[in-house]
Design an enzyme around this catalytic site. Sequence first.
Site, PDB file in Angstrom:
ATOM      1  N   GLY A 108      -3.334   3.694  -4.706  1.00 54.37           N
ATOM      2  CA  GLY A 108      -4.269   4.683  -6.122  1.00 54.37           C
ATOM      3  C   GLY A 108      -5.190   3.229  -6.332  1.00 54.37           C
ATOM      4  O   GLY A 108      -5.976   3.809  -6.653  1.00 54.37           O
TER       5      GLY A 108
ATOM      6  N   SER B  81      11.944  34.091 -29.807  1.00 57.58           N
ATOM      7  CA  SER B  81      12.557  34.820 -30.373  1.00 57.58           C
ATOM      8  C   SER B  81      13.209  34.497 -31.508  1.00 57.58           C
ATOM      9  O   SER B  81      13.820  33.659 -32.174  1.00 57.58           O
ATOM     10  CB  SER B  81      13.773  36.137 -29.978  1.00 57.58           C
ATOM     11  OG  SER B  81      14.701  35.228 -29.587  1.00 57.58           O
TER      12      SER B  81
ATOM     13  N   ASP C  92      12.031   2.338 -18.377  1.00 52.35           N
ATOM     14  CA  ASP C  92      11.806   3.127 -17.326  1.00 52.35           C
ATOM     15  C   ASP C  92      13.153   2.714 -16.614  1.00 52.35           C
ATOM     16  O   ASP C  92      13.126   4.642 -16.274  1.00 52.35           O
ATOM     17  CB  ASP C  92      10.232   2.307 -17.020  1.00 52.35           C
ATOM     18  CG  ASP C  92      10.541   2.854 -15.703  1.00 52.35           C
ATOM     19  OD1 ASP C  92       9.315   3.612 -15.945  1.00 52.35           O
ATOM     20  OD2 ASP C  92      10.378   2.132 -14.103  1.00 52.35           O
TER      21      ASP C  92
ATOM     22  N   ALA D 218      12.410  -3.808  -4.116  1.00 55.59           N
ATOM     23  CA  ALA D 218      13.501  -4.245  -3.563  1.00 55.59           C
ATOM     24  C   ALA D 218      12.870  -5.572  -2.809  1.00 55.59           C
ATOM     25  O   ALA D 218      12.875  -6.589  -2.404  1.00 55.59           O
ATOM     26  CB  ALA D 218      13.895  -3.507  -2.263  1.00 55.59           C
TER      27      ALA D 218
ATOM     28  N   HIS E 117       4.921  -3.419 -13.072  1.00 49.75           N
ATOM     29  CA  HIS E 117       6.468  -2.642 -13.338  1.00 49.75           C
ATOM     30  C   HIS E 117       7.321  -3.995 -13.827  1.00 49.75           C
ATOM     31  O   HIS E 117       6.903  -5.534 -13.256  1.00 49.75           O
ATOM     32  CB  HIS E 117       7.638  -2.327 -12.086  1.00 49.75           C
ATOM     33  CG  HIS E 117       8.860  -1.577 -13.146  1.00 49.75           C
ATOM     34  ND1 HIS E 117       8.988  -1.439 -13.667  1.00 49.75           N
ATOM     35  CD2 HIS E 117       9.624  -1.336 -12.658  1.00 49.75           C
ATOM     36  CE1 HIS E 117      10.291  -0.616 -14.227  1.00 49.75           C
ATOM     37  NE2 HIS E 117      10.453  -0.478 -12.933  1.00 49.75           N
TER      38      HIS E 117
ATOM     39  N   TYR F  40       0.957  -1.244   0.629  1.00 49.92           N
ATOM     40  CA  TYR F  40      -0.272  -0.065   0.116  1.00 49.92           C
ATOM     41  C   TYR F  40       1.113   0.955  -0.298  1.00 49.92           C
ATOM     42  O   TYR F  40       0.950   2.126   0.835  1.00 49.92           O
ATOM     43  CB  TYR F  40      -1.006   0.007   1.132  1.00 49.92           C
ATOM     44  CG  TYR F  40      -2.173   0.692   1.046  1.00 49.92           C
ATOM     45  CD1 TYR F  40      -2.931   0.454  -0.051  1.00 49.92           C
ATOM     46  CD2 TYR F  40      -1.869   1.989   1.636  1.00 49.92           C
ATOM     47  CE1 TYR F  40      -3.761   1.207  -0.084  1.00 49.92           C
ATOM     48  CE2 TYR F  40      -3.539   3.054   1.980  1.00 49.92           C
ATOM     49  CZ  TYR F  40      -4.766   2.598   0.564  1.00 49.92           C
ATOM     50  OH  TYR F  40      -5.626   2.993   0.749  1.00 49.92           O
TER      51      TYR F  40
ATOM     52  N   GLU G  22      17.670  31.892 -15.389  1.00 53.93           N
ATOM     53  CA  GLU G  22      17.705  31.442 -17.115  1.00 53.93           C
ATOM     54  C   GLU G  22      17.580  29.703 -16.775  1.00 53.93           C
ATOM     55  O   GLU G  22      17.950  29.408 -17.840  1.00 53.93           O
ATOM     56  CB  GLU G  22      19.076  32.035 -16.871  1.00 53.93           C
ATOM     57  CG  GLU G  22      19.804  32.929 -18.542  1.00 53.93           C
ATOM     58  CD  GLU G  22      17.970  33.923 -19.367  1.00 53.93           C
ATOM     59  OE1 GLU G  22      17.048  32.870 -20.018  1.00 53.93           O
ATOM     60  OE2 GLU G  22      17.129  34.167 -18.857  1.00 53.93           O
TER      61      GLU G  22
HETATM   62  N1  NAP Z   1       5.572   4.523  -7.506  1.00 50.96           N
HETATM   63  C1  NAP Z   1       5.426   5.076  -8.707  1.00 50.96           C
HETATM   64  O1  NAP Z   1       5.458   6.790  -9.241  1.00 50.96           O
HETATM   65  C2  NAP Z   1       5.371   3.970  -9.572  1.00 50.96           C
HETATM   66  C3  NAP Z   1       4.702   3.970 -11.056  1.00 50.96           C
HETATM   67  C4  NAP Z   1       4.365   2.434 -11.881  1.00 50.96           C
HETATM   68  C5  NAP Z   1       4.394   1.406 -11.012  1.00 50.96           C
HETATM   69  N2  NAP Z   1       5.873   1.130 -10.038  1.00 50.96           N
HETATM   70  C6  NAP Z   1       5.826  -0.553  -9.579  1.00 50.96           C
HETATM   71  O2  NAP Z   1       5.024  -0.513  -8.573  1.00 50.96           O
HETATM   72  C7  NAP Z   1       5.609  -1.049  -7.182  1.00 50.96           C
HETATM   73  C8  NAP Z   1       5.229   0.458  -6.600  1.00 50.96           C
HETATM   74  O3  NAP Z   1       5.372   0.942  -6.211  1.00 50.96           O
HETATM   75  P1  NAP Z   1       5.371   1.858  -4.775  1.00 50.96           P
HETATM   76  O4  NAP Z   1       6.036   3.021  -5.128  1.00 50.96           O
HETATM   77  O5  NAP Z   1       3.849   1.631  -5.025  1.00 50.96           O
HETATM   78  O6  NAP Z   1       5.135   1.386  -3.820  1.00 50.96           O
HETATM   79  P2  NAP Z   1       6.616   1.209  -3.243  1.00 50.96           P
HETATM   80  O7  NAP Z   1       6.401   2.532  -1.836  1.00 50.96           O
HETATM   81  O8  NAP Z   1       8.327   0.924  -3.666  1.00 50.96           O
HETATM   82  O9  NAP Z   1       6.689   0.349  -1.569  1.00 50.96           O
HETATM   83  C9  NAP Z   1       5.712   0.353  -0.244  1.00 50.96           C
HETATM   84  C10 NAP Z   1       4.613  -0.988   0.363  1.00 50.96           C
HETATM   85  O10 NAP Z   1       6.276  -2.313  -0.016  1.00 50.96           O
HETATM   86  C11 NAP Z   1       5.764  -2.658   1.415  1.00 50.96           C
HETATM   87  N3  NAP Z   1       6.982  -3.040   1.808  1.00 50.96           N
HETATM   88  C12 NAP Z   1       8.141  -2.595   1.860  1.00 50.96           C
HETATM   89  N4  NAP Z   1       9.799  -3.536   2.543  1.00 50.96           N
HETATM   90  C13 NAP Z   1       8.311  -4.475   2.397  1.00 50.96           C
HETATM   91  C14 NAP Z   1       8.935  -5.569   3.457  1.00 50.96           C
HETATM   92  N5  NAP Z   1       9.841  -6.145   3.576  1.00 50.96           N
HETATM   93  N6  NAP Z   1       7.733  -6.682   3.611  1.00 50.96           N
HETATM   94  C15 NAP Z   1       6.509  -5.818   3.734  1.00 50.96           C
HETATM   95  N7  NAP Z   1       6.429  -5.154   2.834  1.00 50.96           N
HETATM   96  C16 NAP Z   1       7.007  -4.374   2.291  1.00 50.96           C
HETATM   97  C17 NAP Z   1       5.604  -1.376   2.206  1.00 50.96           C
HETATM   98  O11 NAP Z   1       4.651  -1.799   3.308  1.00 50.96           O
HETATM   99  P3  NAP Z   1       5.623  -0.952   4.860  1.00 50.96           P
HETATM  100  O12 NAP Z   1       4.593   0.336   4.921  1.00 50.96           O
HETATM  101  O13 NAP Z   1       4.699  -1.827   6.282  1.00 50.96           O
HETATM  102  O14 NAP Z   1       6.807  -0.321   4.778  1.00 50.96           O
HETATM  103  C18 NAP Z   1       4.311  -0.313   0.940  1.00 50.96           C
HETATM  104  O15 NAP Z   1       3.333  -1.163   1.460  1.00 50.96           O
HETATM  105  C19 NAP Z   1       6.502  -1.472  -7.828  1.00 50.96           C
HETATM  106  O16 NAP Z   1       6.642  -2.384  -8.481  1.00 50.96           O
HETATM  107  C20 NAP Z   1       7.147  -0.064  -8.407  1.00 50.96           C
HETATM  108  O17 NAP Z   1       8.033  -0.123  -9.912  1.00 50.96           O
HETATM  109  C21 NAP Z   1       5.439   2.495  -9.105  1.00 50.96           C
END
Ligand code: NAP
Length: 432
Positions: free
Chosen positions: A124, A350, A288, A181, A204, A118, A324
């Site tokens: 979203g 210009s 990307d 990660a 992704h 989340y 600038e």
């Molecule tokens: N951000 C963008 O702009 C974007 C755009 C398109 C696609 N994507 C892709 O969408 C996917 C999600 O990206 P995101 O940016 O939304 O997420 P993010 O902020 O990178 O990841 C957040 C989520 O990962 C959880 N998490 C992190 N470490 C964890 C662990 N060790 N164990 C369990 N949960 C863990 C977090 O939970 P906690 O709150 O509990 O830590 C949180 O729910 C990725 O594959 C990314 O490449 C991202």
Amino acid sequence: MWNFSPRSEKKERVDTTSLSLFNTIPYTMSFQRSSARALRAATKAAAQPTSQHVAKRSISMLSRTAPRVTMNTRATGVRGIKTLDFAGTKETVYERGDWPLDKLQEYFKNDTLAMIGYGSQGHGQSLNARDNGLKVIVGVRKGGESWKQAQEDGWVPGETLFDIPEAINKGTIIMNLLSDAAQSSTWPEIAPLITKGKTLYFAHGFSVVYKEDTKVVPPKDVDVILVAPKGSGRTVRTLYLEGRGINSSIAVYQDVTGKAKEKAVALGIAVGSGYLYETTFEKEVYSDLYGERGVLMGGIQGMFLAQYEVLRKNGHTPSEAFNETVEEATQSLFPLIGKYGMDYMYNACSTTARRGALDWAPKFKEANLPVFEALYKSVRDGSETRRSLDFNSRKTYRQDLQKELDEIDNQEIWRAGKTVRGLRPDANKDEL
Ligand SMILES: NC(=O)c1ccc[n+]([C@@H]2O[C@H](COP(=O)([O-])OP(=O)(O)OC[C@H]3O[C@@H](n4cnc5c(N)ncnc54)[C@H](OP(=O)(O)O)[C@@H]3O)[C@@H](O)[C@H]2O)c1
């Protein structure tokens, strides 16, 4: 540029052109919690009805506590699949016109979308799918920041909010929206739960394409698909609420049922996309990672710094050097390029500017080409992935990242920028 202050979020609501052009969080960049919180607030604020909202419909099927939101028409439209000519190359584009809400709901009537994670995208995509009337549950680790945030958004523990294994067990479409990660580090526990008949979804291509490094190897008997919104999850939400919809890429990695592509298109619309381009997992992740390291972020920061530094060395004041280099670009010229293209810019400036830009553009291209070649190679051979996994898996990751972000914040160019922005007539004078 990515430091979202409440003021800039407020702007996001009204100036949607600048929102999609400049306020999009970089793709793999995990932004800071404070920014995330501020963005959540902005997204909620953007959900308030405006006088432009015409086709109102109340939402929030599954949540008891989620705020009721009204919005523009969504998952509706008049256009459908089409082949378009992109500068001589024909490509298929899918639009939400082919997936009106009743068709979407019928298609997923037996499915439970389990959003695992989340963060920006989980927030979203899950809220959009829920508002589209689909059965959505969220799976995150208990006690973490996401658990708290999900509840604030109306997901109810034991009903629509579960720990990760439970959500996967309950879901039919497993949407892995953990950080890249975390997708790798949690895979050993997640993989056995992705059983036959389920669909595995990513936003992704990262985890699957770089499987030698991430160890994410999907089971052979499930469909594996991708919907990659081309922007932050916050934008996925705000554009949806405005009745527009982000553009996303879709791809199929494994098609066991023969329906994988159709499912990817339907899910793309379900999570709030307005239109979808077809690609492959490989092409999506290569382009990307390359883009964000290049022109979208790394390249632009490098160009800004180099130009600013030369102006300062030659006795120009910080304000002049900033104006600038950054202010005129972001406030005047880049929006025009976004709206009408570079040819328009050449016509609109210009004759003096035009002559100089025409002469110098090839020199910049020549100077930059080897850097871009090296960058693409570094993406393709997995070096960028390994670097990202190593850094983002460190125990001290958040502190290390913050140190580097503080350095940028302290660069003279961006400190000067704060004062310049404060002078804008619509500025919050507190920033001065
Ligand atoms: N951000 C963008 O702009 C974007 C755009 C398109 C696609 N994507 C892709 O969408 C996917 C999600 O990206 P995101 O940016 O939304 O997420 P993010 O902020 O990178 O990841 C957040 C989520 O990962 C959880 N998490 C992190 N470490 C964890 C662990 N060790 N164990 C369990 N949960 C863990 C977090 O939970 P906690 O709150 O509990 O830590 C949180 O729910 C990725 O594959 C990314 O490449 C991202």
